[in-house]
Design a protein around this motif. Sequence first.
Motif, PDB file in Angstrom:
ATOM      1  N   PRO A 100     -10.263   1.219   1.460  1.00 28.98           N
ATOM      2  CA  PRO A 100      -9.572  -0.316   2.157  1.00 28.98           C
ATOM      3  C   PRO A 100      -8.105   0.295   1.549  1.00 28.98           C
ATOM      4  CG  PRO A 100     -10.753  -1.231   0.314  1.00 28.98           C
ATOM      5  CD  PRO A 100     -11.440   0.099   1.065  1.00 28.98           C
ATOM      6  N   GLU A 101      -7.138   0.175   2.770  1.00 25.22           N
ATOM      7  CA  GLU A 101      -5.896   0.225   1.644  1.00 25.22           C
ATOM      8  C   GLU A 101      -4.310  -0.984   2.632  1.00 25.22           C
ATOM      9  OE1 GLU A 101      -3.438   4.396   1.084  1.00 25.22           O
ATOM     10  OE2 GLU A 101      -5.085   5.119   2.960  1.00 25.22           O
ATOM     11  N   THR A 102      -3.686  -0.904   1.559  1.00 24.84           N
ATOM     12  CA  THR A 102      -2.532  -1.302   2.559  1.00 24.84           C
ATOM     13  C   THR A 102      -1.607  -1.316   1.965  1.00 24.84           C
ATOM     14  OG1 THR A 102      -1.953  -3.988   2.169  1.00 24.84           O
ATOM     15  CG2 THR A 102      -2.735  -3.391   0.464  1.00 24.84           C
ATOM     16  N   PRO A 146     -11.113  -3.655   9.474  1.00 26.77           N
ATOM     17  CA  PRO A 146      -9.773  -3.400  10.181  1.00 26.77           C
ATOM     18  C   PRO A 146      -8.732  -4.262  10.236  1.00 26.77           C
ATOM     19  CG  PRO A 146     -11.479  -1.956  10.262  1.00 26.77           C
ATOM     20  CD  PRO A 146     -12.168  -3.454   9.406  1.00 26.77           C
ATOM     21  N   ASN A 147      -7.476  -3.822  10.905  1.00 25.17           N
ATOM     22  CA  ASN A 147      -6.625  -4.281  11.065  1.00 25.17           C
ATOM     23  C   ASN A 147      -6.784  -5.866  11.028  1.00 25.17           C
ATOM     24  OD1 ASN A 147      -6.197  -2.044  11.985  1.00 25.17           O
ATOM     25  ND2 ASN A 147      -7.540  -2.002  13.346  1.00 25.17           N
ATOM     26  N   ASP A 149      -1.379  -6.390   5.296  1.00 27.19           N
ATOM     27  CA  ASP A 149      -2.897  -5.856   6.230  1.00 27.19           C
ATOM     28  C   ASP A 149      -3.337  -4.735   5.891  1.00 27.19           C
ATOM     29  OD1 ASP A 149      -1.432  -6.702   8.720  1.00 27.19           O
ATOM     30  OD2 ASP A 149       0.466  -5.941   8.270  1.00 27.19           O
ATOM     31  N   ILE A 150      -5.102  -4.807   6.159  1.00 27.44           N
ATOM     32  CA  ILE A 150      -5.370  -3.692   6.067  1.00 27.44           C
ATOM     33  C   ILE A 150      -6.010  -2.753   7.160  1.00 27.44           C
ATOM     34  CG2 ILE A 150      -7.840  -5.112   6.687  1.00 27.44           C
ATOM     35  CD1 ILE A 150      -8.100  -3.772   3.524  1.00 27.44           C
ATOM     36  N   LYS A 151      -5.814  -1.375   6.090  1.00 26.96           N
ATOM     37  CA  LYS A 151      -6.595   0.242   7.012  1.00 26.96           C
ATOM     38  C   LYS A 151      -7.527   0.574   6.030  1.00 26.96           C
ATOM     39  CE  LYS A 151      -1.417   1.511   8.655  1.00 26.96           C
ATOM     40  NZ  LYS A 151      -1.542  -0.789   8.131  1.00 26.96           N
ATOM     41  N   THR A 158      -7.154  -0.438  -2.525  1.00 29.38           N
ATOM     42  CA  THR A 158      -5.189   0.347  -2.829  1.00 29.38           C
ATOM     43  C   THR A 158      -4.132   0.170  -2.152  1.00 29.38           C
ATOM     44  OG1 THR A 158      -6.932   2.720  -2.789  1.00 29.38           O
ATOM     45  CG2 THR A 158      -4.704   2.992  -2.583  1.00 29.38           C
ATOM     46  N   LEU A 159      -3.144  -0.452  -3.431  1.00 27.64           N
ATOM     47  CA  LEU A 159      -2.124  -1.085  -2.723  1.00 27.64           C
ATOM     48  C   LEU A 159      -0.540   0.605  -2.699  1.00 27.64           C
ATOM     49  CD1 LEU A 159      -1.306  -4.270  -4.441  1.00 27.64           C
ATOM     50  CD2 LEU A 159      -3.432  -3.710  -2.409  1.00 27.64           C
TER      51      LEU A 159
END
Length: 695
Positions: A126-128, A58-59, A118-120, A93-94
């Motif tokens: 995981p999403e960006t 993350p982050n 950036d990753i969240k 996921t974008l």
Amino acid sequence: MTRPRLCDLPTSYIKGVGPALEKKLGSIGIHSIQDLCFHLPIRYEDKTTISKISELQPNQKFQVQGEVTNCHIQFGRRRSLVCTLNDTSGHLTLRFFHFNASQKAALSVGTKVRCYGDIKFGRLGPETYHPEYKIIKSLTHDGLSKTLTPIYPVTEGLQQSRLKAIISHAVDLINDAHPLEDFLPEKLSAALGFADVTGAILQIHRPRPSSLAADENKDSADGIKRLAFEELLAHRMSMRQSRNEFNKQIAPQFPDQNSLLKNFFNSLPFQLTNSQTKAISEIAHDLNRSHPMLRLLQGDVGSGKTVVAAAASLLAIGAGFQVALMAPTELLAEQHNLAFEKWFGPSNINVGCLTAKVKGQPREKLLGAISTGGCQFVSGTHALFQEKVHYHRLGLIIVDEQHRFGVHQRLALRNKALSLKISPHQLMMTATPIPRTLAMSAYANLDNSIINELPPGRIPVKTAVIPDARRKEVINRIDTACTNNQQAYWVCTLIDESDILQAEAAEATATKLATLLPNVKVGLLHGRMKPHEKIKIMERFKANNIDLLVATTVIEVGVDVPNASLMVIENSERLGLAQLHQLRGRVGRGAIDSYCLLLYRAPLSTNGSQRLAALRATNDGFVIAEKDLELRGAGQVLGTQQTGIMSFRIADLNRDADLLESAKKAEKAIFEDYPDSIQPLIDRWIGGKKDYAQV
Ligand code: ADP
Ligand code: MG
């Protein structure tokens, strides 16, 4: 045929840079190919590798690639395009909130995509959001950058990608046909052992991935050092140059007629300290010359700078000129007014005070007196340089707590005197010592006077750091002190909160303390009170009609009540070192033992506990200033208001402190022996940005 120099080639030399773009680049000081090469990255992105989706943290910034397995529009609170990327290790996921139909079509199932963002971690794993991406033909590592991707400072209407491409072209031009000139005299750079400038520039724009952490990589660090040195040197030279220009201006001369100073000293109820005497004689020497003084008077809180300002003022007034003393708060301006009235009144010198609170007839009268010269000394806030104020013969400007003012404000006041075709003398005073690194860079154009001792008889303030849980003991201490006819401050702090909240917190605390301490007369002071209320409270506190003054940090600067011997600072862990030291300086001004109790709320952060420990360990403002610089960095210490003074492209005063001494020596050597190097180096690093050096 001579080869064209990169500093002479216009940016339009690069294909695709037309008049509009040329102008845009010019607006941020980029005129030549050399300027492009010296437009340095502010940071880097690492697009040299591809990460596995399953290994994302993350982050973090990351680059991945994979195949689109799903792409649809999600309706909900906000419509978004949601696209799933699969790289066989996992799904990412974008998400795009701004998108159009063609974007959706391009991201159809089966498309191969490389993306950076950036990753969240969200509900779906995981999403960006809004990553950079491009569609690729196959999932190989083709086309990966070999070097880190530089990110440049940009301006409105100039895209990062465009600027990056142009700079990359410019850097490509550095070859034998268009060498990047080394303006450091060979003898100097050889002695310093620096990398050559071309290598350094290439390294900065295209660093190898392993050199991302510059100090871990010898070569890259060398390049940075070399450029940082050149930049520090160029700044010093530019400041020296404008100081030389400044010195050509004509200023009125103020000789010490009829032993003005001697008589003044004799009238004081105390003996000046040696460093006060020394500072006054340095100033008097400057004032008796025909070019303007530009001097910084540094002295810890309570070291007695005001009386030095008064001596300087007397010389100006004695020569028939006016003095303006600018202070950051009305409270302080008023306090100066009282002090100067006391000192100057007996010699029939007219003293005035101009702040926003002076209105109507009294204001008209004061403005009249300033414009005819009837008022010879005026203290005040920034009201001193407002449009309607006209000085008769302003000859000396004094700025108290100069770090509280922006560069523009000081310029504005100085410009008030220019109608005379003479430049006023300028004395800046500060109780926040300038750390050595800043003195050697941002303040290198000022002459310095330092008061490094306190008036005799002062007893150092004893400082204790106390957890909030022991508040009751602290309150008892106040009771004891006040019953013994001493006075105390209780400082309420609320950082990042509005004035209103601050005022409310102080009010609530005052009420509570008044209940807990029935025998103590409690007063309240905060920034939202009317100026005359503030003055009244301060007068009552000075006259010892208030025992305990509950206040916000408005009392930080300048307030002088020698009988106050105890200060409690709430939530002290939230304040900066310099500010805490300033606050503490409000006590320890008399002949009694003084205490400063720093209340904190546990747990303390590492930085917080270092700050409080530093404060407990020393009362020396200079030591504290160095510590402050170490803990906060130069940008913060200079303060946002003063960033105009100095911003470096690559030099970092903490990291490069070791270069300052050699930059100073090199400056001297170049001015003496290599005058041809002066202008090229200044142009390369500073160009059109040579501002403010005269303030
Ligand atoms: P600061 O440098 O913080 O502005 P001030 O000028 O307000 O300090 O001086 C603090 C106090 O010390 C004042 O009350 C001032 O009158 C007094 N003072 C200044 N110089 C001396 C001295 N040489 N001896 C004794 N008291 C002094
Ligand atoms: Mg002061």
